[in-house]
Design a protein around this motif. Structure first.
Motif, PDB file in Angstrom:
ATOM      1  N   THR A 115      48.099   0.299 -49.866  1.00 26.09           N
ATOM      2  CA  THR A 115      49.392   0.123 -50.538  1.00 26.09           C
ATOM      3  C   THR A 115      49.802  -1.350 -50.548  1.00 26.09           C
ATOM      4  N   VAL A 116      49.585  -2.010 -49.417  1.00 30.98           N
ATOM      5  CA  VAL A 116      49.953  -3.428 -49.312  1.00 30.98           C
ATOM      6  C   VAL A 116      49.104  -4.277 -50.263  1.00 30.98           C
ATOM      7  N   VAL A 117      47.817  -3.934 -50.367  1.00 29.74           N
ATOM      8  CA  VAL A 117      46.931  -4.673 -51.285  1.00 29.74           C
ATOM      9  C   VAL A 117      47.433  -4.531 -52.721  1.00 29.74           C
ATOM     10  N   LEU A 118      47.829  -3.306 -53.103  1.00 30.38           N
ATOM     11  CA  LEU A 118      48.350  -3.089 -54.462  1.00 30.38           C
ATOM     12  C   LEU A 118      49.598  -3.947 -54.706  1.00 30.38           C
ATOM     13  N   ALA A 119      50.511  -3.939 -53.722  1.00 30.52           N
ATOM     14  CA  ALA A 119      51.772  -4.675 -53.906  1.00 30.52           C
ATOM     15  C   ALA A 119      51.539  -6.188 -53.878  1.00 30.52           C
ATOM     16  N   SER A 120      50.501  -6.605 -53.198  1.00 26.92           N
ATOM     17  CA  SER A 120      50.253  -8.044 -53.060  1.00 26.92           C
ATOM     18  C   SER A 120      49.774  -8.692 -54.359  1.00 26.92           C
ATOM     19  N   THR A 121      49.530  -7.874 -55.378  1.00 33.64           N
ATOM     20  CA  THR A 121      49.194  -8.451 -56.686  1.00 33.64           C
ATOM     21  C   THR A 121      50.454  -8.994 -57.375  1.00 33.64           C
ATOM     22  N   LEU A 122      51.607  -8.643 -56.802  1.00 32.83           N
ATOM     23  CA  LEU A 122      52.881  -9.012 -57.412  1.00 32.83           C
ATOM     24  C   LEU A 122      53.137 -10.514 -57.299  1.00 32.83           C
ATOM     25  N   ARG A 123      53.440 -11.146 -58.414  1.00 34.43           N
ATOM     26  CA  ARG A 123      53.770 -12.577 -58.410  1.00 34.43           C
ATOM     27  C   ARG A 123      55.265 -12.742 -58.663  1.00 34.43           C
ATOM     28  N   LYS A 124      55.808 -13.882 -58.198  1.00 36.44           N
ATOM     29  CA  LYS A 124      57.261 -14.111 -58.328  1.00 36.44           C
ATOM     30  C   LYS A 124      57.707 -14.046 -59.791  1.00 36.44           C
ATOM     31  N   GLU A 125      56.919 -14.682 -60.683  1.00 39.65           N
ATOM     32  CA  GLU A 125      57.317 -14.724 -62.101  1.00 39.65           C
ATOM     33  C   GLU A 125      57.405 -13.303 -62.663  1.00 39.65           C
ATOM     34  N   GLU A 126      56.444 -12.460 -62.243  1.00 39.30           N
ATOM     35  CA  GLU A 126      56.440 -11.073 -62.712  1.00 39.30           C
ATOM     36  C   GLU A 126      57.665 -10.324 -62.170  1.00 39.30           C
ATOM     37  N   MET A 127      57.990 -10.566 -60.916  1.00 41.52           N
ATOM     38  CA  MET A 127      59.167  -9.909 -60.323  1.00 41.52           C
ATOM     39  C   MET A 127      60.449 -10.317 -61.041  1.00 41.52           C
ATOM     40  N   LEU A 128      60.521 -11.594 -61.424  1.00 37.82           N
ATOM     41  CA  LEU A 128      61.749 -12.095 -62.046  1.00 37.82           C
ATOM     42  C   LEU A 128      61.920 -11.570 -63.466  1.00 37.82           C
ATOM     43  N   SER A 129      60.807 -11.218 -64.117  1.00 37.58           N
ATOM     44  CA  SER A 129      60.891 -10.865 -65.535  1.00 37.58           C
ATOM     45  C   SER A 129      60.715  -9.373 -65.798  1.00 37.58           C
ATOM     46  N   THR A 130      60.556  -8.560 -64.750  1.00 36.16           N
ATOM     47  CA  THR A 130      60.240  -7.145 -64.961  1.00 36.16           C
ATOM     48  C   THR A 130      61.220  -6.252 -64.214  1.00 36.16           C
ATOM     49  N   ASP A 131      61.771  -5.247 -64.917  1.00 33.82           N
ATOM     50  CA  ASP A 131      62.711  -4.348 -64.233  1.00 33.82           C
ATOM     51  C   ASP A 131      61.972  -3.489 -63.201  1.00 33.82           C
ATOM     52  N   ILE A 132      62.726  -2.940 -62.246  1.00 39.28           N
ATOM     53  CA  ILE A 132      62.068  -2.318 -61.098  1.00 39.28           C
ATOM     54  C   ILE A 132      61.332  -1.028 -61.460  1.00 39.28           C
ATOM     55  N   ASN A 133      61.811  -0.294 -62.477  1.00 40.76           N
ATOM     56  CA  ASN A 133      61.079   0.929 -62.857  1.00 40.76           C
ATOM     57  C   ASN A 133      59.699   0.587 -63.387  1.00 40.76           C
ATOM     58  N   THR A 134      59.626  -0.467 -64.206  1.00 38.96           N
ATOM     59  CA  THR A 134      58.332  -0.914 -64.723  1.00 38.96           C
ATOM     60  C   THR A 134      57.447  -1.419 -63.583  1.00 38.96           C
ATOM     61  N   LEU A 135      58.047  -2.166 -62.659  1.00 41.92           N
ATOM     62  CA  LEU A 135      57.271  -2.673 -61.516  1.00 41.92           C
ATOM     63  C   LEU A 135      56.669  -1.522 -60.713  1.00 41.92           C
ATOM     64  N   LEU A 136      57.474  -0.494 -60.491  1.00 42.40           N
ATOM     65  CA  LEU A 136      57.018   0.657 -59.707  1.00 42.40           C
ATOM     66  C   LEU A 136      55.817   1.329 -60.372  1.00 42.40           C
ATOM     67  N   ARG A 137      55.918   1.529 -61.688  1.00 42.11           N
ATOM     68  CA  ARG A 137      54.810   2.162 -62.425  1.00 42.11           C
ATOM     69  C   ARG A 137      53.576   1.266 -62.427  1.00 42.11           C
ATOM     70  N   ARG A 138      53.811  -0.019 -62.671  1.00 42.98           N
ATOM     71  CA  ARG A 138      52.707  -0.956 -62.816  1.00 42.98           C
ATOM     72  C   ARG A 138      51.916  -1.104 -61.504  1.00 42.98           C
ATOM     73  N   LEU A 139      52.648  -1.155 -60.399  1.00 39.62           N
ATOM     74  CA  LEU A 139      51.978  -1.379 -59.108  1.00 39.62           C
ATOM     75  C   LEU A 139      51.269  -0.129 -58.610  1.00 39.62           C
ATOM     76  N   PHE A 140      51.914   1.027 -58.765  1.00 37.35           N
ATOM     77  CA  PHE A 140      51.433   2.223 -58.073  1.00 37.35           C
ATOM     78  C   PHE A 140      51.104   3.345 -59.047  1.00 37.35           C
ATOM     79  N   TRP A 141      50.590   3.021 -60.228  1.00 36.89           N
ATOM     80  CA  TRP A 141      50.359   4.043 -61.249  1.00 36.89           C
ATOM     81  C   TRP A 141      49.321   5.058 -60.815  1.00 36.89           C
ATOM     82  N   GLU A 142      48.446   4.709 -59.898  1.00 36.80           N
ATOM     83  CA  GLU A 142      47.413   5.656 -59.445  1.00 36.80           C
ATOM     84  C   GLU A 142      47.902   6.543 -58.309  1.00 36.80           C
ATOM     85  N   GLU A 143      49.073   6.212 -57.754  1.00 37.20           N
ATOM     86  CA  GLU A 143      49.556   6.944 -56.582  1.00 37.20           C
ATOM     87  C   GLU A 143      50.559   8.020 -57.017  1.00 37.20           C
ATOM     88  N   THR A 144      50.702   9.045 -56.165  1.00 40.16           N
ATOM     89  CA  THR A 144      51.746  10.035 -56.411  1.00 40.16           C
ATOM     90  C   THR A 144      52.972   9.620 -55.617  1.00 40.16           C
TER      91      THR A 144
END
Ligand SMILES: [Zn+2]
Length: 308
Positions: A198-227
């Motif tokens: 889980t940490v490896v998946l989240a560690s792909t997150l960059r600051k610029e992406e966090m600043l420009s992406t709403d949290i629902n999209t971030l959640l789907r984008r990071l953990f789309w393979e997880e339930t």
């Protein structure tokens, strides 16, 4: 866009998480003071962290995060209550020079004397009960790492944070490994592997992406393979708890001689709230009244206690 905090858990891993985005509240905080960009980034990241940590606790009351600095930034403070009502302020040294792109160490821990203080002030304190306070050296080159180190030290919980803030938004992600009571060796190893994944998946997150992406999209984008199971979202908001009565109590604490001297110099006392900018004035009559009521209260208390 409403300020939102989204809690979630992984169905197939002993991990819980939270995402937060704070925009309206953050704008209200910044409307009171004009912070240099590097200070604004730190304050915004600490703001997101305060909401994440408060929502992560099963606790009614107030959490206060303070970073006491020994460099250009003297203090960063965030207060967050269990309804996610927030206020925040930063104090700079009088002669502060804020280099562009400066980070936590340069601004708050320039000489290694920075302190990180977390206070938990329960709403339903027992008589005489003090708020819980943890003080540690500032340890880590970012707000996220300083908090992770604190959590590991004080709660023995594996917690990871990703934080980002600019003038528009403060966003944050928190992941926490859920403790397991007992469990076989295999289960413990599986938990650890799931946590690391889980940490490896989240560690792909960059600051610029966090600043420009709403949290629902971030959640789907990071953990789309997880339930993932999401909970009802919560909504952070701005709230300042200052009042004329609290300012009056502060003046009483300073003591009559000090207040009288200030009144002789200035004629009246002007106090601005650091958090919301609210202006309070106390003239001689107001101050005389403060100390008269204070004396009356003392006398009442003494009369009360002498009856026993
Ligand atoms: Zn205020």
């Amino acid at each position: 866009m409403m300020d939102t905090l989204q809690r979630f858990i992984f169905e197939n891993a002993a991990v819980r998480g939270e995402l937060v985005e704070i925009s309206e509240t953050w704008k209200q905080i910044q409307a009171r003071k004009d912070y240099p960009a590097p200070v604004r980034t730190l304050l915004g990241e600490l703001l997101a962290a305060a909401a994440l940590l408060t929502a992560n606790l099963k606790f009614k009351g107030m959490m206060i995060l303070q970073m006491h600095g020994d460099g250009p930034v003297k203090l960063l403070v965030i207060e967050c209550d269990s309804d996610l009502r927030l206020r925040a302020t930063a104090k700079l040294a009088a002669d502060a020079v804020i280099p562009e792109g400066a980070g936590l160490n340069q601004l708050v821990n320039a000489h290694g004397q920075g302190r990180f203080v977390i206070t938990l002030d329960p709403a339903d304190k027992l008589p005489g009960q003090q708020p819980y306070q943890g003080i540690v050296p500032l340890d880590g080159e970012s707000v996220a790492i300083a908090i992770e180190n604190y959590m590991l030290r004080s709660e023995q919980l594996d917690t990871k944070l990703w934080l980002a803030a600019d003038e528009n938004v403060a966003r944050g992600l928190l992941l926490q490994k859920l403790p397991r009571d007992g469990g076989t060796g295999t289960q413990v190893a599986d938990d650890l592997e799931a946590w690391n994944h889980t940490v490896v998946l989240a560690s792909t997150l960059r600051k610029e992406e966090m600043l420009s992406t709403d949290i629902n999209t971030l959640l789907r984008r990071l953990f789309w393979e997880e339930t993932i199971r999401v909970f009802e979202p919560a909504h952070p908001s701005f709230h300042c708890s200052c009042s004329r009565e609290k300012v009056g109590n502060m003046l009483i604490m300073l003591g009559k001689p000090e207040i009288d001297a200030a009144l002789d110099d200035l004629g009246k006392l002007s106090i601005n709230c650091d958090f919301c900018g609210q202006h309070y004035e106390f003239d001689k009559v107001d101050c005389a009244q403060l100390f008269a009521t204070d004396n009356a209260r003392d006398a009442l208390q003494q009369a009360g206690s002498s009856r026993h």
